[in-house]
Design a protein around this motif. Structure first.
Motif, PDB file in Angstrom:
ATOM      1  N   MET A  83       0.829  -1.191   0.000  1.00  0.00           N
ATOM      2  CA  MET A  83       0.000   0.000   0.000  1.00  0.00           C
ATOM      3  C   MET A  83       0.873   1.254   0.000  1.00  0.00           C
ATOM      4  O   MET A  83       1.890   1.302   0.694  1.00  0.00           O
ATOM      5  CB  MET A  83      -0.909   0.036   1.234  1.00  0.00           C
ATOM      6  CG  MET A  83      -1.799   1.271   1.319  1.00  0.00           C
ATOM      7  SD  MET A  83      -2.890   1.296   2.764  1.00  0.00           S
ATOM      8  CE  MET A  83      -1.741   1.792   4.035  1.00  0.00           C
ATOM      9  N   ILE A  84       0.453   2.249  -0.774  1.00  0.00           N
ATOM     10  CA  ILE A  84       1.085   3.568  -0.762  1.00  0.00           C
ATOM     11  C   ILE A  84       0.091   4.536  -0.127  1.00  0.00           C
ATOM     12  O   ILE A  84      -1.024   4.703  -0.623  1.00  0.00           O
ATOM     13  CB  ILE A  84       1.451   4.032  -2.181  1.00  0.00           C
ATOM     14  CG1 ILE A  84       2.439   3.064  -2.821  1.00  0.00           C
ATOM     15  CG2 ILE A  84       2.039   5.448  -2.148  1.00  0.00           C
ATOM     16  CD1 ILE A  84       2.733   3.362  -4.272  1.00  0.00           C
ATOM     17  N   LEU A  85       0.480   5.130   0.976  1.00  0.00           N
ATOM     18  CA  LEU A  85      -0.378   6.066   1.685  1.00  0.00           C
ATOM     19  C   LEU A  85       0.100   7.487   1.420  1.00  0.00           C
ATOM     20  O   LEU A  85       1.257   7.825   1.673  1.00  0.00           O
ATOM     21  CB  LEU A  85      -0.348   5.785   3.188  1.00  0.00           C
ATOM     22  CG  LEU A  85      -1.155   6.736   4.063  1.00  0.00           C
ATOM     23  CD1 LEU A  85      -2.647   6.633   3.758  1.00  0.00           C
ATOM     24  CD2 LEU A  85      -0.898   6.468   5.543  1.00  0.00           C
ATOM     25  N   VAL A  86      -0.794   8.335   0.913  1.00  0.00           N
ATOM     26  CA  VAL A  86      -0.470   9.728   0.597  1.00  0.00           C
ATOM     27  C   VAL A  86      -1.246  10.632   1.541  1.00  0.00           C
ATOM     28  O   VAL A  86      -2.468  10.515   1.644  1.00  0.00           O
ATOM     29  CB  VAL A  86      -0.838  10.067  -0.865  1.00  0.00           C
ATOM     30  CG1 VAL A  86      -0.465  11.508  -1.189  1.00  0.00           C
ATOM     31  CG2 VAL A  86      -0.147   9.101  -1.822  1.00  0.00           C
ATOM     32  N   LEU A  87      -0.557  11.528   2.215  1.00  0.00           N
ATOM     33  CA  LEU A  87      -1.198  12.467   3.125  1.00  0.00           C
ATOM     34  C   LEU A  87      -1.358  13.821   2.442  1.00  0.00           C
ATOM     35  O   LEU A  87      -0.387  14.447   2.024  1.00  0.00           O
ATOM     36  CB  LEU A  87      -0.354  12.627   4.393  1.00  0.00           C
ATOM     37  CG  LEU A  87      -0.877  13.624   5.440  1.00  0.00           C
ATOM     38  CD1 LEU A  87      -2.224  13.176   5.994  1.00  0.00           C
ATOM     39  CD2 LEU A  87       0.138  13.809   6.568  1.00  0.00           C
ATOM     40  N   ARG A  88      -2.635  14.269   2.329  1.00  0.00           N
ATOM     41  CA  ARG A  88      -2.943  15.600   1.788  1.00  0.00           C
ATOM     42  C   ARG A  88      -4.252  16.042   2.441  1.00  0.00           C
ATOM     43  O   ARG A  88      -5.292  16.158   1.789  1.00  0.00           O
ATOM     44  CB  ARG A  88      -3.068  15.536   0.268  1.00  0.00           C
ATOM     45  CG  ARG A  88      -3.225  16.903  -0.430  1.00  0.00           C
ATOM     46  CD  ARG A  88      -1.992  17.755  -0.371  1.00  0.00           C
ATOM     47  NE  ARG A  88      -2.073  18.922  -1.271  1.00  0.00           N
ATOM     48  CZ  ARG A  88      -1.238  19.941  -1.234  1.00  0.00           C
ATOM     49  NH1 ARG A  88      -0.244  19.964  -0.356  1.00  0.00           N
ATOM     50  NH2 ARG A  88      -1.373  20.955  -2.064  1.00  0.00           N
ATOM     51  N   ALA A  89      -4.198  16.293   3.731  1.00  0.00           N
ATOM     52  CA  ALA A  89      -5.402  16.527   4.522  1.00  0.00           C
ATOM     53  C   ALA A  89      -5.767  18.006   4.542  1.00  0.00           C
ATOM     54  O   ALA A  89      -5.778  18.645   5.591  1.00  0.00           O
ATOM     55  CB  ALA A  89      -5.207  16.001   5.939  1.00  0.00           C
ATOM     56  N   LEU A  90      -6.100  18.537   3.360  1.00  0.00           N
ATOM     57  CA  LEU A  90      -6.332  19.974   3.226  1.00  0.00           C
ATOM     58  C   LEU A  90      -7.635  20.223   2.465  1.00  0.00           C
ATOM     59  O   LEU A  90      -8.610  19.536   2.699  1.00  0.00           O
ATOM     60  CB  LEU A  90      -5.106  20.616   2.555  1.00  0.00           C
ATOM     61  CG  LEU A  90      -3.807  20.496   3.387  1.00  0.00           C
ATOM     62  CD1 LEU A  90      -2.586  20.765   2.527  1.00  0.00           C
ATOM     63  CD2 LEU A  90      -3.842  21.441   4.574  1.00  0.00           C
ATOM     64  N   GLY A  91      -7.663  21.216   1.542  1.00  0.00           N
ATOM     65  CA  GLY A  91      -8.906  21.612   0.896  1.00  0.00           C
ATOM     66  C   GLY A  91      -8.927  21.380  -0.598  1.00  0.00           C
ATOM     67  O   GLY A  91      -8.071  20.667  -1.161  1.00  0.00           O
ATOM     68  N   VAL A  92      -9.892  22.025  -1.277  1.00  0.00           N
ATOM     69  CA  VAL A  92     -10.116  21.808  -2.709  1.00  0.00           C
ATOM     70  C   VAL A  92      -8.899  22.224  -3.533  1.00  0.00           C
ATOM     71  O   VAL A  92      -8.398  21.457  -4.366  1.00  0.00           O
ATOM     72  CB  VAL A  92     -11.365  22.575  -3.182  1.00  0.00           C
ATOM     73  CG1 VAL A  92     -11.499  22.526  -4.700  1.00  0.00           C
ATOM     74  CG2 VAL A  92     -12.618  21.995  -2.531  1.00  0.00           C
ATOM     75  N   GLY A  93      -8.424  23.453  -3.330  1.00  0.00           N
ATOM     76  CA  GLY A  93      -7.271  23.911  -4.096  1.00  0.00           C
ATOM     77  C   GLY A  93      -6.037  23.087  -3.833  1.00  0.00           C
ATOM     78  O   GLY A  93      -5.228  22.833  -4.738  1.00  0.00           O
ATOM     79  N   ASP A  94      -5.877  22.640  -2.592  1.00  0.00           N
ATOM     80  CA  ASP A  94      -4.722  21.814  -2.243  1.00  0.00           C
ATOM     81  C   ASP A  94      -4.766  20.480  -2.978  1.00  0.00           C
ATOM     82  O   ASP A  94      -3.751  20.002  -3.493  1.00  0.00           O
ATOM     83  CB  ASP A  94      -4.697  21.585  -0.733  1.00  0.00           C
ATOM     84  CG  ASP A  94      -4.778  22.876   0.050  1.00  0.00           C
ATOM     85  OD1 ASP A  94      -3.748  23.544   0.189  1.00  0.00           O
ATOM     86  OD2 ASP A  94      -5.883  23.219   0.499  1.00  0.00           O
ATOM     87  N   LEU A  95      -5.954  19.875  -3.026  1.00  0.00           N
ATOM     88  CA  LEU A  95      -6.081  18.609  -3.752  1.00  0.00           C
ATOM     89  C   LEU A  95      -5.859  18.827  -5.246  1.00  0.00           C
ATOM     90  O   LEU A  95      -5.160  18.043  -5.905  1.00  0.00           O
ATOM     91  CB  LEU A  95      -7.455  17.995  -3.503  1.00  0.00           C
ATOM     92  CG  LEU A  95      -7.748  16.689  -4.250  1.00  0.00           C
ATOM     93  CD1 LEU A  95      -6.717  15.624  -3.931  1.00  0.00           C
ATOM     94  CD2 LEU A  95      -9.157  16.186  -3.909  1.00  0.00           C
ATOM     95  N   ALA A  96      -6.435  19.902  -5.794  1.00  0.00           N
ATOM     96  CA  ALA A  96      -6.293  20.164  -7.233  1.00  0.00           C
ATOM     97  C   ALA A  96      -4.837  20.366  -7.633  1.00  0.00           C
ATOM     98  O   ALA A  96      -4.414  19.916  -8.705  1.00  0.00           O
ATOM     99  CB  ALA A  96      -7.129  21.380  -7.622  1.00  0.00           C
ATOM    100  N   THR A  97      -4.055  21.033  -6.791  1.00  0.00           N
ATOM    101  CA  THR A  97      -2.649  21.266  -7.131  1.00  0.00           C
ATOM    102  C   THR A  97      -1.792  20.024  -6.920  1.00  0.00           C
ATOM    103  O   THR A  97      -0.660  19.971  -7.394  1.00  0.00           O
ATOM    104  CB  THR A  97      -2.072  22.428  -6.304  1.00  0.00           C
ATOM    105  OG1 THR A  97      -2.319  22.207  -4.918  1.00  0.00           O
ATOM    106  CG2 THR A  97      -2.682  23.753  -6.735  1.00  0.00           C
ATOM    107  N   ALA A  98      -2.324  19.011  -6.236  1.00  0.00           N
ATOM    108  CA  ALA A  98      -1.584  17.766  -6.035  1.00  0.00           C
ATOM    109  C   ALA A  98      -1.906  16.716  -7.094  1.00  0.00           C
ATOM    110  O   ALA A  98      -1.331  15.627  -7.069  1.00  0.00           O
ATOM    111  CB  ALA A  98      -1.886  17.200  -4.645  1.00  0.00           C
ATOM    112  N   VAL A  99      -2.809  17.033  -8.027  1.00  0.00           N
ATOM    113  CA  VAL A  99      -3.231  16.049  -9.024  1.00  0.00           C
ATOM    114  C   VAL A  99      -2.056  15.500  -9.837  1.00  0.00           C
ATOM    115  O   VAL A  99      -1.936  14.280 -10.011  1.00  0.00           O
ATOM    116  CB  VAL A  99      -4.327  16.638  -9.934  1.00  0.00           C
ATOM    117  CG1 VAL A  99      -4.525  15.779 -11.188  1.00  0.00           C
ATOM    118  CG2 VAL A  99      -5.633  16.752  -9.163  1.00  0.00           C
TER     119      VAL A  99
END
Length: 331
Positions: free
Chosen positions: A1-17
């Motif tokens: 399993m690969i676990l990715v931590l990005r526990a933030l908001g909409v813009g944060d998720l969009a920039t991590a795409v």
């Protein structure tokens, strides 16, 4: 399993795409788990490639054994509070797309391998150094590249949601932001919405449930019907569908602007204290226009870069940017 931590908001998720897509491509046979708030679930589905969402709405220390040297605190980071702990063994690989550490690094202590920015206070001396002035998309692409996983910073697109109950071809005006300093004054948003409606735009006003009063005020001052207020009436998937089918988006430096970037919808984004060089749309997409209250493009007069300068951003300048953005689509 690969676990990715990005526990933030909409813009944060969009920039991590781009980084998430790179991890998917680099590890096609592994389960890819994203640790993020549960309410982002509809948007995670539109990213694609993520096998499972691990809700972090009340996240705390990892449930697996942690070496004493990791120094994991009971509450690792103020933005990661409390926990429904996930079960099972620690992941083979953990990727910190949340921050520079030490709190977020320590949250992932115990994984077989940690991909993260260098942070000696968290006991992590691997990884590249953090750069405060780096664009948020480039930051995470560079992190993965350091670990031998190439990422394409231009891979920002989201899947298009199916048509829903909301209208297509509207102009989305989004006056809110969870950061007060990023909000252009409501009366100016109202004046803009009125002028756009006078030009034939079908204007809707969006926002969260907590921004409903703000949206009501903007719509009322703009002379729009109450039906034009969609704040608090859409979930995240419906908001994405609305933006994907929109004619135009006008917003501050917030998540809706990132949705416009993802769907290549013409937009005018109003940046206040944070420079667009760190969070704005790619410079090679002419259908997005950015006005920065602290930059030369604003032409707001004396006090630019202060609260007074931000408030002084003229409606006519925003309308001119609307014309420029829409003209690029017609060419």
């Amino acid at each position: 399993m690969i676990l990715v931590l990005r526990a933030l908001g909409v813009g944060d998720l969009a920039t991590a795409v781009p980084a998430l897509r790179a991890l998917r491509a680099g590890h096609p046979g592994e389960e890819l788990v994203l640790a993020a708030p549960a309410w982002l679930g509809p948007l995670v589905e539109l990213v694609g490639g993520v096998d499972r969402l691990l809700p972090t709405d009340d996240l705390g220390p990892p449930p697996w054994p942690v070496p004493p040297s990791a120094g994991v605190p009971r509450r690792a980071d103020r933005s990661l509070s409390g926990v429904p702990p996930w079960s099972g063994p620690p992941p083979e690989v953990a990727v910190n797309l949340h921050g520079r550490g030490p709190g977020s690094h320590r949250m992932l202590a115990g994984a077989g391998r940690l991909m993260a920015f260098r942070c000696p206070p968290a006991g992590h001396r691997d990884g590249p150094d953090w750069d405060d002035d780096e664009h948020e998309v480039d930051r995470w692409c560079r992190l993965l590249d350091w670990y031998g996983i190439p990422a394409d910073r231009t891979d920002l697109g989201l899947r298009r949601p199916p048509p829903g109950r909301l209208p297509a071809g509207v102009t989305v005006v989004h006056p809110g932001s969870k950061v007060e300093a990023k909000r252009w004054p409501a009366d100016r948003f109202a004046a803009l919405a009125r002028r756009l409606a006078d030009r034939g735009h079908r204007v809707v006003v969006t926002g969260s449930a907590g921004e409903r009063d703000l949206a009501d005020r903007v719509a009322a001052e703009a002379g729009l019907p109450r039906s034009a207020v969609l704040a608090g009436r859409t979930d995240l998937g419906e908001l994405a569908a609305l933006v994907a089918a929109a004619r135009l988006v006008v917003s501050g430096d917030t998540g809706v602007g990132h949705l416009a970037t993802a769907y290549r919808v013409p937009s005018v984004l109003l940046f206040g204290p944070v420079p667009p060089a760190r969070w704005g749309p790619p410079a090679d997409r002419p259908w997005h226009r950015v006005l920065w209250a602290a930059g030369e493009d604003c032409a707001a007069g004396p006090g630019v870069g202060t609260a007074a300068g931000w408030a002084a951003l003229p409606v006519d300048r925003v309308l001119a940017a609307v014309d420029e953005a829409e003209e690029t689509v017609r060419v």
